[in-house]
Structures are given as structure tokens and as C-alpha cells.
Design a protein around this motif. Structure first.
Motif, mmCIF file in Angstrom:
data_model
loop_
_atom_site.group_PDB
_atom_site.id
_atom_site.type_symbol
_atom_site.label_atom_id
_atom_site.label_comp_id
_atom_site.label_asym_id
_atom_site.label_seq_id
_atom_site.Cartn_x
_atom_site.Cartn_y
_atom_site.Cartn_z
ATOM 1 N N GLY A 162 -4.189 35.900 -9.511
ATOM 2 C CA GLY A 162 -5.174 36.205 -8.485
ATOM 3 C C GLY A 162 -4.777 35.547 -7.183
ATOM 4 N N GLY A 163 -5.500 35.876 -6.128
ATOM 5 C CA GLY A 163 -5.107 35.459 -4.795
ATOM 6 C C GLY A 163 -5.452 34.027 -4.437
ATOM 7 N N HIS A 164 -4.685 33.472 -3.504
ATOM 8 C CA HIS A 164 -4.992 32.143 -2.969
ATOM 9 C C HIS A 164 -6.051 32.255 -1.876
ATOM 10 C CE1 HIS A 164 -2.136 33.706 -0.048
ATOM 11 N NE2 HIS A 164 -2.418 32.731 0.788
ATOM 12 N N SER A 165 -6.206 33.441 -1.299
ATOM 13 C CA SER A 165 -7.187 33.666 -0.243
ATOM 14 C C SER A 165 -8.252 34.633 -0.762
ATOM 15 C CB SER A 165 -6.491 34.248 1.001
ATOM 16 O OG SER A 165 -7.430 34.492 2.028
ATOM 17 N N ILE A 166 -9.330 34.085 -1.326
ATOM 18 C CA ILE A 166 -10.399 34.907 -1.895
ATOM 19 C C ILE A 166 -11.738 34.414 -1.356
ATOM 20 C CG2 ILE A 166 -9.133 35.505 -4.000
ATOM 21 C CD1 ILE A 166 -10.684 33.328 -5.465
ATOM 22 N N SER A 167 -12.775 35.247 -1.530
ATOM 23 C CA SER A 167 -14.102 34.884 -1.033
ATOM 24 C C SER A 167 -14.729 33.806 -1.911
ATOM 25 C CB SER A 167 -15.012 36.116 -1.014
ATOM 26 O OG SER A 167 -15.341 36.513 -2.341
ATOM 27 N N ARG A 168 -15.763 33.167 -1.387
ATOM 28 C CA ARG A 168 -16.457 32.126 -2.137
ATOM 29 C C ARG A 168 -17.044 32.682 -3.423
ATOM 30 N NH1 ARG A 168 -16.309 26.878 -3.271
ATOM 31 N NH2 ARG A 168 -18.325 26.138 -4.015
ATOM 32 N N GLU A 169 -17.631 33.868 -3.352
ATOM 33 C CA GLU A 169 -18.226 34.463 -4.550
ATOM 34 C C GLU A 169 -17.172 34.775 -5.605
ATOM 35 O OE1 GLU A 169 -21.307 38.112 -5.738
ATOM 36 O OE2 GLU A 169 -20.973 37.541 -3.646
ATOM 37 N N GLU A 170 -16.012 35.237 -5.167
ATOM 38 C CA GLU A 170 -14.925 35.504 -6.112
ATOM 39 C C GLU A 170 -14.414 34.209 -6.724
ATOM 40 O OE1 GLU A 170 -13.148 39.585 -4.014
ATOM 41 O OE2 GLU A 170 -12.341 37.605 -3.480
ATOM 42 N N TYR A 171 -14.334 33.155 -5.919
ATOM 43 C CA TYR A 171 -13.879 31.866 -6.439
ATOM 44 C C TYR A 171 -14.841 31.331 -7.498
ATOM 45 C CZ TYR A 171 -12.714 26.900 -6.634
ATOM 46 O OH TYR A 171 -12.388 25.643 -7.080
ATOM 47 N N ILE A 172 -16.130 31.405 -7.235
ATOM 48 C CA ILE A 172 -17.121 30.951 -8.210
ATOM 49 C C ILE A 172 -16.994 31.745 -9.507
ATOM 50 C CG2 ILE A 172 -19.608 30.874 -8.692
ATOM 51 C CD1 ILE A 172 -20.020 30.211 -5.718
ATOM 52 N N TYR A 173 -16.729 33.032 -9.381
ATOM 53 C CA TYR A 173 -16.567 33.866 -10.577
ATOM 54 C C TYR A 173 -15.363 33.415 -11.408
ATOM 55 C CZ TYR A 173 -16.131 38.049 -13.497
ATOM 56 O OH TYR A 173 -16.040 38.912 -14.565
ATOM 57 N N GLY A 193 -1.598 27.207 -7.411
ATOM 58 C CA GLY A 193 -2.134 26.969 -6.083
ATOM 59 C C GLY A 193 -3.650 26.976 -6.014
ATOM 60 N N PRO A 194 -4.215 27.273 -4.830
ATOM 61 C CA PRO A 194 -5.669 27.288 -4.635
ATOM 62 C C PRO A 194 -6.278 28.635 -5.037
ATOM 63 C CG PRO A 194 -4.575 27.699 -2.551
ATOM 64 C CD PRO A 194 -3.480 27.471 -3.564
ATOM 65 N N GLY A 195 -7.566 28.820 -4.715
ATOM 66 C CA GLY A 195 -8.235 30.100 -4.947
ATOM 67 C C GLY A 195 -8.331 30.464 -6.414
ATOM 68 N N ALA A 196 -7.894 31.676 -6.749
ATOM 69 C CA ALA A 196 -7.979 32.165 -8.125
ATOM 70 C C ALA A 196 -7.043 31.439 -9.061
ATOM 71 C CB ALA A 196 -7.688 33.669 -8.157
ATOM 72 N N MET A 197 -6.158 30.609 -8.527
ATOM 73 C CA MET A 197 -5.280 29.805 -9.377
ATOM 74 C C MET A 197 -5.938 28.473 -9.743
ATOM 75 S SD MET A 197 -1.705 30.635 -7.393
ATOM 76 C CE MET A 197 -2.481 30.935 -5.806
ATOM 77 N N LYS A 198 -6.873 28.042 -8.932
ATOM 78 C CA LYS A 198 -7.577 26.786 -9.189
ATOM 79 C C LYS A 198 -8.870 27.000 -9.969
ATOM 80 C CE LYS A 198 -9.880 23.000 -6.692
ATOM 81 N NZ LYS A 198 -10.226 22.481 -5.345
ATOM 82 N N GLY A 199 -9.634 28.049 -9.615
ATOM 83 C CA GLY A 199 -10.954 28.266 -10.194
ATOM 84 C C GLY A 199 -10.997 28.272 -11.714
ATOM 85 N N PRO A 200 -10.146 29.063 -12.395
ATOM 86 C CA PRO A 200 -10.193 29.087 -13.860
ATOM 87 C C PRO A 200 -9.938 27.723 -14.486
ATOM 88 C CG PRO A 200 -8.902 30.919 -13.016
ATOM 89 C CD PRO A 200 -9.155 30.008 -11.853
ATOM 90 N N VAL A 261 -6.419 39.126 -14.536
ATOM 91 C CA VAL A 261 -6.110 39.329 -13.126
ATOM 92 C C VAL A 261 -7.402 39.317 -12.326
ATOM 93 C CG1 VAL A 261 -5.023 40.815 -11.419
ATOM 94 C CG2 VAL A 261 -4.107 40.735 -13.744
ATOM 95 N N PHE A 262 -7.520 38.356 -11.421
ATOM 96 C CA PHE A 262 -8.654 38.271 -10.512
ATOM 97 C C PHE A 262 -8.272 38.944 -9.187
ATOM 98 C CE2 PHE A 262 -9.185 34.523 -13.311
ATOM 99 C CZ PHE A 262 -10.469 34.777 -13.788
ATOM 100 N N PRO A 263 -9.217 39.161 -8.300
ATOM 101 C CA PRO A 263 -8.877 39.750 -7.007
ATOM 102 C C PRO A 263 -7.805 38.933 -6.281
ATOM 103 C CG PRO A 263 -11.247 39.770 -7.314
ATOM 104 C CD PRO A 263 -10.674 38.961 -8.443
ATOM 105 N N GLY A 264 -6.939 39.628 -5.590
ATOM 106 C CA GLY A 264 -5.874 38.961 -4.861
ATOM 107 C C GLY A 264 -5.258 39.890 -3.845
ATOM 108 N N THR A 294 -10.461 41.559 -13.680
ATOM 109 C CA THR A 294 -11.870 41.184 -13.615
ATOM 110 C C THR A 294 -12.233 40.475 -12.317
ATOM 111 O OG1 THR A 294 -13.655 40.084 -14.837
ATOM 112 C CG2 THR A 294 -11.544 38.938 -14.740
ATOM 113 N N GLY A 295 -13.496 40.591 -11.950
ATOM 114 C CA GLY A 295 -14.021 39.940 -10.756
ATOM 115 C C GLY A 295 -15.523 40.119 -10.717
#
Length: 460
Positions: A162-173, A193-200, A261-264, A294-295
Motif C-alpha cells: 500500500g501507499g506511503h501517502s494515504i488519507s487519515r481514514e485509510e491509515y486508520i483502516y 515505510g510510513p502510511g500503509a506500511m506502518k498501519g498494519p 493490498v491497501f490503497p496506494g 482492501t480499504g
């Protein structure tokens, strides 16, 4: 010793002693890491070390940390009882009360370990071995084994893209999904990295704690050109730096038991096309490999557009290899756990390894490094009538070139000198590609901050 950099940021000069498998390096390895000549490893070591010392940075510009800490340096010295790493004008954010933060130190040691291994085991003497598909796979295995990534245990590793640059709602998901995966005893691997790589990873830490798990793996797989732009997130506890993007992608596929795969942006699209290109090959048709896109609910249009692009370019068969689940973290985790159980039974029946996927066939065209020059990008064969797997390989290269143009210094310099890359191909395909890339730009999936200047031009 504390001080200030030229940019007035606080810095620390000190030395650290590595622990574990990095306690010893050969004289040749140390010499390669200290070599500042053309082709030497020292500048690469300096850039990668600075990335981990600024772990948690929100920037995706590979030149930002270098500009903030222009006087930073790292030297690896060999002593009778092991090695010592000298840090000069290192970012103070990596220290607390004068001592380097333990997690940051581990990542720093991983950088030295992987670059030392890379300089010898994948250096000039290995050219012949790296010219064959089996030789490249053995090299990937060797680097992962040297990094202690391969663990003979029950299959439980979920790769999250998933992307490093995602919205707050996507990150929480992504955190919610990670939490559900952790409750089911699943470990996480991302691009680190950050974003969808950190959230999970962040979500899984809470679930693992609730389940009283003590041997969790949060694996970050990166490569030198990416890590400088995407510093590892603080949760990564196993970092491995592969030599290039192709070996990084192969590492994901070889060690993961399923992929989410998250949004990216373009990097995520590149990863999807890489995996689909492999799964569409006849020799991999019967191989179980759970793949879920998923997202949150707001990401439904994003996945609809991705799905349309895949069906247009690669066909409905490609779309049959993945499932799209929107807004339902428990369902995502349950489906992934079920898919991994199928992977386990398949490998058990075939007496295959649980910790390294030897069974998936990866042809040489997916393994050879692609250098995104203007000529190479314009020469990509993006036309109908080709086998879906071959077309996926060239589409992957197109997205890889855009990633390089966005975040890798060498490609950024080429674009500043010669202008944007040109991507040519079938008119309908180019129209769909252009629409997808425009959507990434409009949704701010290309850059974390600042206005995005396209590094490409689509020619129909």
C-alpha cells in the motif's frame, strides 16, 4: 558528544558496538564499506544509515535528510574483538539521553550487515550466477537467510502492500486490519515505510500484546533507492535491504504466505502487476496464493478503477486471482487466515518449505533489474496481443520507472536534465493508464507533501 548541524538541527557524534551476527565482518567487507571511490559502498552506506537514523520521518524526498544533515558520516572500523561503528553528526532524534535508541541501533546494524553481504556475495564475482533465474533466486534466499528472516515455523506471514501517502481514514483502516490479523496470530511484512506500511504493524502490535505473543515479526523489506526516500517506520523489528527492486519483489513473494493490498499509488500498482504477472503463468496456475485488495468504504472507487485497469489490460483471468473486500477488517483477516491454511496444506502435501516459496516459478524477465532511462521507458511494449504475463511485466516496469522518477535520486536527476519519461503504447491502454495516473495525482497518492510535478508523459 552533542552539537549542531549546518542547518542548526541537534546532532550527536558517538560510536556503537553491534551485537549478534554483525559482531564480525571480514577485512574485505569493512574495506568495501569504507570505500568512497566511484563504485564504492561508503556513500550508499551513508545514505541508508541516515535513513534509519531518521526513522519515522514524514518526508518522501531522498534529498531531504541529506540536506538537513550535510555533515553526517558513518565509518565501520575493525578491531581485535569485533567492529565499531563511528557516527559523526548523527541526527539527535535517534538518541535518548545520549544513548542510541535500541530499535534504531538494530536497524543501523541491519544496514551495515546487508550492504556488507551485498558487496561480497552479490559483487562483481557473482555476475554469472546472477545471469540465471535460479542463480537470482539463490541470491535472494542467501540474503534473506543472512538477515535471519527465514524462520522454520508454521505459515503465518502476511505481506501488506500500500501507499506511503494515504488519507487519515485509510491509515486508520490499515491499523484495524492489522489488529484483526494480529488477533489471529499472523505476523506482518511490509515495505517498511510510513502510511500503509506502518498501519498494519501498529495495529498488530496491540493484538499480539492482547494474545500474549512474545515472538512477533514485523518485517520490513526495502532496497537502497527506496529506503533513502522512505525511512523505516519505528515498529519494524526485522529489516532487510535487497539489492534492487526486482529482488525486493521476489523476496515478498518468496517469504509471504498471502498478500493484502491497501490503497496506494504507482508503487502499489507495480507490486500488483508483478504478482499478477506471475500468477497468470501456466506453471503457477494451481498455486494457492491468497491476494486481497482492501480499504475503507471511501476507497471503493479506487479499487473499482484498479480493477477496470487490470481487466482492460490483462483480462478477466487476472481479476479472478484476487478478491476485493471493502470496509470489513474482520472479514479480510478471516479470509486471509483461511487462505494461509490452504497454503499450508498445499505445501505440506508437496513437502515444500513453509518459510520460502520455492514452488512459484519466477522467470528471468521478472528478475532482471530494470534501469528506467528515457530510452528504456519509451521502448516498453505496451500493446495488445501479447501474453498477459509478458504484458504485465512491461506494465510493471512502466510503474517502476515512475516510482524511480518520484523518489530515486538517479532517476530524478535524469528527469531534471532531459524532461519527463515518455510512455507509449496501445491508445486505449494508454488512455486507461493516463486516467489511473491522473487519479493518483488528484488523490495525492504520489507525494506526502508539496505539489506533485509528473515525471512522466503518456503518449497514446
Amino acid at each position: 558528544m552533542e552539537g549542531r548541524s549546518k542547518s542548526a538541527l541537534p546532532v550527536v557524534s558517538t560510536h556503537v558496538y553491534p551485537k549478534g551476527g554483525l559482531a564480525m565482518l571480514s577485512r574485505v567487507e569493512v574495506a568495501r564499506l569504507r570505500d568512497a571511490s566511484a563504485g564504492g559502498m561508503h556513500e550508499l552506506l551513508r545514505r541508508c544509515a541516515l535513513a534509519v537514523l531518521t526513522s519515522g520521518s514524514a518526508s518522501d524526498d531522498p534529498r531531504a535528510a541529506r540536506d538537513l544533515y550535510p555533515d553526517f558520516d558513518i565509518q565501520v572500523g575493525q578491531y581485535d574483538r569485533g567492529i565499531r561503528i563511528e557516527l559523526t553528526n548523527a541526527p539527535a532524534m535517534a538518541f535518548v539521553d545520549g544513548a542510541i535508541i535500541s530499535g534504531v541501533a538494530e536497524l543501523l546494524f541491519a544496514v551495515v550487515r546487508d550492504l556488507a553481504y551485498m558487496s561480497i556475495e552479490m559483487g562483481d564475482g557473482c555476475v554469472d550466477d546472477l545471469g540465471t533465474s535460479s542463480g537470482i533466486t539463490d541470491a535472494v534466499f542467501g540474503q534473506l537467510r543472512n538477515a535471519h528472516i527465514l524462520k522454520p515455523a508454521e505459515p503465518n506471514l502476511v505481506v501488506c502492500w500500500g501507499g506511503h501517502s494515504i488519507s487519515r481514514e485509510e491509515y486508520i483502516y490499515t491499523k484495524q486490519v492489522g489488529y484483526e490479523l494480529g488477533l489471529r496470530g499472523l505476523d506482518i511484512c511490509t515495505g517498511c515505510g510510513p502510511g500503509a506500511m506502518k498501519g498494519p504493524m501498529k495495529g498488530a502490535t496491540i493484538a499480539h500484546a492482547k494474545q500474549r505473543r512474545h515472538d512477533m515479526r514485523y518485517i520490513g523489506v526495502t532496497e537502497p533507492g527506496i529506503i533513502a526516500a522512505e525511512s523505516p517506520n519505528p515498529i519494524v523489528n526485522h529489516l532487510v535491504i535487497m539489492p534492487d527492486i526486482e529482488k525486493r519483489l521476489e523476496a515478498f513473494v518468496r517469504i509471504g504466505h498471502g498478500i493484502l493490498v491497501f490503497p496506494g499509488g504507482v508503487g502499489t500498482a507495480e507490486e500488483i502487476l508483478y504478482l499478477l504477472g506471475l500468477l497468470l503463468r501456466e506453471e503457477n496456475a494451481a498455486l494457492p496464493f491468497p491476494l486481497i485488495l482492501t480499504g475503507p468504504a471511501i476507497a471503493a472507487p479506487y479499487f473499482e478503477q484498479i480493477d477496470r485497469f487490470i481487466r482492460l489490460t490483462l483480462g478477466d483471468e487476472a481479476a479472478s486471482r484476487y478478491e476485493i473486500i471493502v470496509g470489513d477488517p474482520p472479514k479480510v483477516a478471516a479470509r486471509m487466515a483461511e487462505g494461509i491454511r490452504n497454503v499450508r496444506e498445499h505445501r505440506k502435501t508437496r513437502r515444500d518449505s513453509y518459510f520460502f516459496n520455492w514452488a512459484i516459478e519466477i522467470p528471468l524477465e521478472f528478475q532482471q533489474p530494470f534501469v528506467p532511462t528515457h530510452q528504456a521507458m519509451a521502448a516498453l511494449d505496451l500493446h495488445r496481443g501479447r501474453p498477459a504475463s509478458a504484458l504485465a511485466a512491461d506494465l510493471r516496469r512502466a510503474f517502476s520507472g515512475i516510482v524511480a522518477g518520484n523518489v530515486k535520486e538517479e532517476a530524478m536527476a535524469r528527469i531534471e536534465e532531459l524532461g519527463p519519461f515518455e510512455i507509449k503504447g496501445d491508445p486505449e491502454m494508454m488512455q486507461a493508464l493516463d486516467a489511473l495516473l491522473r487519479a493518483f495525482v488528484e488523490q495525492r497518492r504520489m507525494k506526502i507533501s508539496g505539489d506533485y510535478q509528473p515525471c512522466y508523459r503518456v503518449v497514446g
